[in-house]
Motif scaffolding. Sequence first.
Motif, short mmCIF file in Angstrom:
data_model
loop_
_atom_site.label_atom_id
_atom_site.label_comp_id
_atom_site.label_asym_id
_atom_site.label_seq_id
_atom_site.Cartn_x
_atom_site.Cartn_y
_atom_site.Cartn_z
N GLN A 8 8.68 20.79 -25.61
CA GLN A 8 9.90 19.97 -25.12
C GLN A 8 9.36 19.10 -24.48
O GLN A 8 9.89 17.69 -24.10
CB GLN A 8 10.86 20.79 -24.51
CG GLN A 8 11.37 22.11 -25.46
CD GLN A 8 12.43 22.96 -24.36
OE1 GLN A 8 13.15 22.51 -23.76
NE2 GLN A 8 11.89 24.12 -24.39
N LYS A 11 15.24 24.27 -33.57
CA LYS A 11 16.13 23.02 -32.68
C LYS A 11 17.42 23.61 -32.59
O LYS A 11 17.93 23.64 -31.57
CB LYS A 11 16.08 21.80 -33.81
CG LYS A 11 16.96 20.86 -32.96
CD LYS A 11 16.66 19.63 -33.86
CE LYS A 11 17.79 18.50 -33.42
NZ LYS A 11 17.99 17.55 -34.38
N ALA A 70 19.11 24.84 -28.96
CA ALA A 70 20.45 24.50 -28.44
C ALA A 70 21.27 25.42 -28.00
O ALA A 70 22.22 25.40 -26.95
CB ALA A 70 21.10 23.67 -29.82
N ARG A 75 15.19 19.49 -25.21
CA ARG A 75 15.20 18.42 -26.51
C ARG A 75 13.96 19.11 -27.15
O ARG A 75 12.98 18.98 -26.69
CB ARG A 75 15.38 17.35 -26.27
CG ARG A 75 16.60 16.68 -26.04
CD ARG A 75 17.44 16.34 -27.24
NE ARG A 75 18.69 16.19 -26.69
CZ ARG A 75 19.67 17.07 -26.29
NH1 ARG A 75 19.77 18.46 -26.38
NH2 ARG A 75 21.16 16.80 -26.12
N GLU A 97 27.04 21.78 -29.89
CA GLU A 97 26.04 20.99 -30.63
C GLU A 97 26.25 21.27 -32.11
O GLU A 97 25.99 20.06 -32.95
CB GLU A 97 24.68 21.08 -30.29
CG GLU A 97 23.95 19.85 -30.53
CD GLU A 97 22.50 19.72 -29.75
OE1 GLU A 97 21.65 19.45 -30.40
OE2 GLU A 97 22.32 20.37 -28.74
#
Lengths: 445, 155
Positions: free
Chosen positions: A50, A98, A102, A115, A235
Amino acid sequence: MSIRIETIRECLEGVIPGHIATCDSDGMPNLAYLSQVQFIDNEHVALSYQFFNCTRQNVLAGSLVRLLLTDHRTGAQYRLRLEYLRTETAGPLFEQMKAKLAGIASHTGMSDVFRLLGSDVYRIRDIEHVPGAALPPPLPPVNYLTALRRATQRLSSCSNLESLLEAAMNSLAEEFGIDHVMLLMHDQAYGRLYTLASRGYPESGIGSEIPIGAGVIGICAREISPIRIGFMTSEYSYGRSVRDSIEAEGRVDGLESAIPLPGLPEARSQLAVPVAAFGHLLGVLYVESVDDLHFGYDDEDALVAFAAQLALSIYHHQHVAEQTEDVSSSSAEAPAAAGPALSVRHFAANDSIFIDDDYLIKGVAGAILWALLTDFVERRRTEFTNKGLRVDSRIRLPGVSDNLEARLVLLQRRLDERAAGIRLTRTGRGRFSLTVDHPLQLVSG
Amino acid sequence: MIDSQTAAFIQTGVSISVAACGADRLPSMSRGMGCRASDNGNEVRVFVKRSQAAELIENIRYSARVASVFSLPSTNRTIQLKGSDARMEAFDAADLAVIEEHIVLFLEQVVPLGIPEGVVRVILAYTVDDLVTVVYTPSAAFSQTPGPKAGKPLD
């Protein structure tokens, strides 16, 4: 290797963060916390990359890596010795991590910070159990192997797609104890998925659609890879995902919006697994829960295996319905119905159908219904075959890869839900009949 | 040395880990059971369990270089300290109170996050004769709170 990573996967969920130690060229150690470790197979794991930090500098300079992992259920600790291999920045592994990140980010208040830049793949050189006391692990909610055995047995005894879908939904509830399930089929021609079966929602949502690439379900379809999230994250919620893909790609052409997707408004755990056979994506099986971390690696494994069996069965029933055709048992014309007429309106632009001004369906299923009803009104025809529909120029099926049998089940279910007095009934392999309880008034446009 | 604010922080309910590398540059690490900053921030003492830290202890004896991280679960605020003069010392029974207080403070941090108290108590269970102390002078301090400033030296 004394301990197999597959037996300690609970440690990888990120509930208790792992610690990662590296060493620089001068022999100075570096320590950091890890938000995520992803199981790949018994010899490989991936760590989330990240930030470009000291850990990464050391790793790229060839440092060996030590992880300290802790089981959040038992307190047991393990040290892993790892060797860095490569970084992936796209594809199934990256998307799995990913999505999971999240959820973890949202759970730890780090949504704006975490991220995923890459998935760093490592070879596992050694796993050591750290001495110390541990609590006994909690009993698993089900015996996954027994559930899988019984569920696949139930699938194998089905004689057509309709009963297969029923058996699949029932098995997930009764054998696996999963309360909220959807099965979505892949519409390859239009790059989307449509809901064909669901269980555990106030509205079935049959006929609702989601674009490929949107949310947990859409990403699972795009990558043909399971996607699992253990904590609530906006998300990956459907509403936002569908909205975002429409904004990103312009209006998703003709996407079904009149039928809302079923789904828990506050799902905390989500798991989507691909339903694929012979290299083709047939659909996505999706389960969800209002609890955190409800689905683990074992659930994922079991559902992936179940979905593979389901895919083979769907493929088989589709093939049978296309290739074989039972001899018609009756060719009787429909008796004339009495009573007030039912108005059925068809809009050719998108093949949408309205019954008495209420929206029913559109697209391929709409075109099929319009053709059937036209034949019924003009020729009192009630008996139809899959083969006949396949060559019917009015329907314009996208291609042989299209799951016609699934479209028919979709149509049949939408009609049954509306209870408007129009029904499709399977009368044999590749053959079905139409029943209409009222006089029909067909209106174009 | 570390300032009084950092010294105070590492003695709250933080999660603690200590690492050191061996001759082959392979690092090893162990959980800390609590720590004490003394001598006006010139000395940090981290308590570890000998039974869990055999390789770490060997590495410290070999290289004297250590890294330790301190992370507060409720805020993710994280600090890493490094030292080049680490040594092992026998555990001083006077520090038992530090460990007991650390367990209480750590429980206050992680139980609200959903980690059962029983699990935390198992992780931090110890016998006094198994405890040993890592002592070093902090020569560098870094912020490792996730975000753009992660890895930067502390101001």
